[in-house]
Design an enzyme around this catalytic site. Structure first.
Site, PDB file in Angstrom:
ATOM      1  N   ARG A   1      23.019  -7.405  80.720  1.00  0.00           N
ATOM      2  CA  ARG A   1      22.938  -8.587  79.855  1.00  0.00           C
ATOM      3  C   ARG A   1      21.536  -9.189  79.844  1.00  0.00           C
ATOM      4  O   ARG A   1      21.110  -9.745  78.833  1.00  0.00           O
ATOM      5  CB  ARG A   1      23.963  -9.637  80.289  1.00  0.00           C
ATOM      6  CG  ARG A   1      25.378  -9.240  79.901  1.00  0.00           C
ATOM      7  CD  ARG A   1      26.386 -10.273  80.321  1.00  0.00           C
ATOM      8  NE  ARG A   1      27.696  -9.948  79.773  1.00  0.00           N
ATOM      9  CZ  ARG A   1      28.819 -10.595  80.070  1.00  0.00           C
ATOM     10  NH1 ARG A   1      28.777 -11.605  80.910  1.00  0.00           N
ATOM     11  NH2 ARG A   1      29.961 -10.238  79.534  1.00  0.00           N
TER      12      ARG A   1
ATOM     13  N   LYS B   1      48.309  -5.104  78.253  1.00  0.00           N
ATOM     14  CA  LYS B   1      49.347  -5.881  77.571  1.00  0.00           C
ATOM     15  C   LYS B   1      49.193  -5.903  76.060  1.00  0.00           C
ATOM     16  O   LYS B   1      48.099  -6.044  75.540  1.00  0.00           O
ATOM     17  CB  LYS B   1      49.339  -7.322  78.099  1.00  0.00           C
ATOM     18  CG  LYS B   1      49.751  -7.417  79.557  1.00  0.00           C
ATOM     19  CD  LYS B   1      49.816  -8.855  80.011  1.00  0.00           C
ATOM     20  CE  LYS B   1      50.381  -8.966  81.427  1.00  0.00           C
ATOM     21  NZ  LYS B   1      50.444 -10.364  81.866  1.00  0.00           N
TER      22      LYS B   1
ATOM     23  N   GLY C   1      35.317  -5.805  77.815  1.00  0.00           N
ATOM     24  CA  GLY C   1      34.752  -5.595  79.149  1.00  0.00           C
ATOM     25  C   GLY C   1      35.131  -4.316  79.853  1.00  0.00           C
ATOM     26  O   GLY C   1      34.279  -3.598  80.363  1.00  0.00           O
TER      27      GLY C   1
ATOM     28  N   GLY D   1      35.823 -11.183  74.687  1.00  0.00           N
ATOM     29  CA  GLY D   1      36.628 -12.062  73.841  1.00  0.00           C
ATOM     30  C   GLY D   1      36.021 -12.265  72.468  1.00  0.00           C
ATOM     31  O   GLY D   1      36.726 -12.305  71.458  1.00  0.00           O
TER      32      GLY D   1
END
Length: 400
Positions: A39, A201, A357, A380
């Site tokens: 990053r 999920k 991620g 996200g």
């Protein structure tokens, strides 16, 4: 969503100007040492462009979740050290992000200097997007650049609030690249467009699956979520992870795919284990023959081949979420197989976009990052962009 970027600013716009740059320096640190500087390196093109044009660069970022109090282990000091090495010049670090010390350090900057402010999340005003905190943060600068894609889906003071006090407010090169790839893949893809969605999920990926069913030609599912779909088909899944409250949703997603003519592929075989453990006993079985008491933790070799064939003619592929519990060697082969397939496809001209991620971690672990077209820096944020949601940190920037 065409936004002004750093590329629209000339040396005459920037020379001598104080530029507040929101970066994403939320990097993994172990015992004070940075273990992955991806990053930080991702922010370099924007920083270097600004300094080369004579700007005074004031960097701001969050780190971790200090919950609005000063936590010494969440200071950005190691980041300043690594940035100094990468830029080849000293990056001065402030011990605060607002107030007199910051004003004093900024006022003593020369053109081309770089200063790093302290973790903005030490203040409640950051996540509350408090106007007074945003105003104080902005008070030391003349203009604003947002290059923190990973937090662009949050309306925080340093990502959205400061734009009300600084003009121009533009995107950095990293955000520009993210929008180019992610928005391009959704709005104007080279076809066939395939999406590979994994993870544990269904609930965390509902929005993106529904949005992609309107956009893609093929949808490949892996990870723990597949067992909810199998149960919806009436199959026995042993002790595999199932979201019982999402069974009707799984049925409706399959029906929607059929209705829209989207090829929705689920694995045909899985690697099952007698317990959730790196040393568990394992076997590979058809999805129709999962034994009672066993749990599925990876897609099987036959499924990898089926997925490879389905991806073979695709011109654009988006991948979000691993195929299994790749952190354990026994359940990493499915994820590795997909990663190597995408690396090979990139070499033949397919645009491959890795977002999220865990998928990024898996690709980097296999040293395949450089072989992909684009590795998204926002988990996200990339999911929300793929869902078609507006990202507050980007919406707040000036239109081109």
């Amino acid at each position: 969503m065409t936004k002004k970027t750093v590329a629209n600013l000339s040396a005459s716009d920037l020379s001598g100007k104080k530029v507040l740059v929101r970066a994403d320096f939320n990097v993994p640190i172990d015992n004070g040492s940075i273990t992955d500087d991806t990053r930080i390196r991702a922010a370099l093109p924007t920083i270097q462009d600004l300094t080369s044009k004579g700007a005074k660069v004031i960097l701001t970022s969050h780190f971790g979740r200090p919950k609005a109090k000063v936590v010494d282990s969440m200071r950005l000091t190691p980041v300043a050290g690594r940035l100094s090495e990468l830029l080849g010049k000293e990056v001065k670090k402030c011990d605060d992000c607002i107030g007199d010390e910051v004003a004093s350090v900024v006022n003593s900057m020369n053109d081309g200097d770089v200063v790093l402010l302290e973790n903005v999340r030490f203040y409640a005003g950051e996540e509350d997007n408090d106007p007074e905190f945003a105003k104080q943060l902005a008070s030391v600068a003349d203009m604003y650049v947002n290059d923190a894609f990973g937090t662009a889906h949050r309306a925080h003071a340093s990502t959205e609030g400061v734009t009300k006090y600084l003009s121009p407010s533009v995107a950095g090169f990293l955000i520009e690249k993210e929008l180019q790839f992610l928005k391009g893949a959704i709005d104007n893809p080279q076809r066939p467009l395939a999406a590979i969605i994994g993870g544990s999920k269904v609930s965390s990926k509902i929005g993106v699956i529904e949005a992609l069913l309107d956009k893609c030609d093929k949808l490949l599912l892996g990870g723990g979520m597949i067992f909810t779909f199998y149960k919806a088909r009436g199959l026995s899944v042993g002790k595999s992870l199932v979201e019982d409250d999402k069974i009707e949703l799984a049925k409706s997603l399959e029906a929607k795919a059929k209705e829209k003519g989207v090829a929705m592929l689920l694995p045909t075989d899985v690697v099952v284990a007698d317990k959730f453990d790196a040393e568990a006993n394992t076997q590979t079985v058809s999805v129709e023959e999962i034994p009672d008491g066993w749990m599925g933790l990876d897609i099987g070799p036959e499924s990898v081949k089926v997925f490879q064939e389905a991806l073979g003619d695709c011109k654009t592929v988006i991948w979000n979420g691993p195929m299994g519990v790749f952190e354990m060697e026994k359940f990493a082969k499915g994820t590795e197989g997909i990663a190597r397939t995408l690396a090979d496809l990139t070499g033949t001209g397919t645009t491959t976009i890795i977002g999220g991620g865990d998928s990024v971690a898996a690709v980097e672990q296999l040293c395949l990052g450089e072989k992909m077209s684009h590795i998204s820096t926002g988990g996200g944020a990339s999911l929300e962009l793929l869902e078609g949601k507006e990202l507050p940190g980007i919406a707040a920037l000036d239109e081109a």
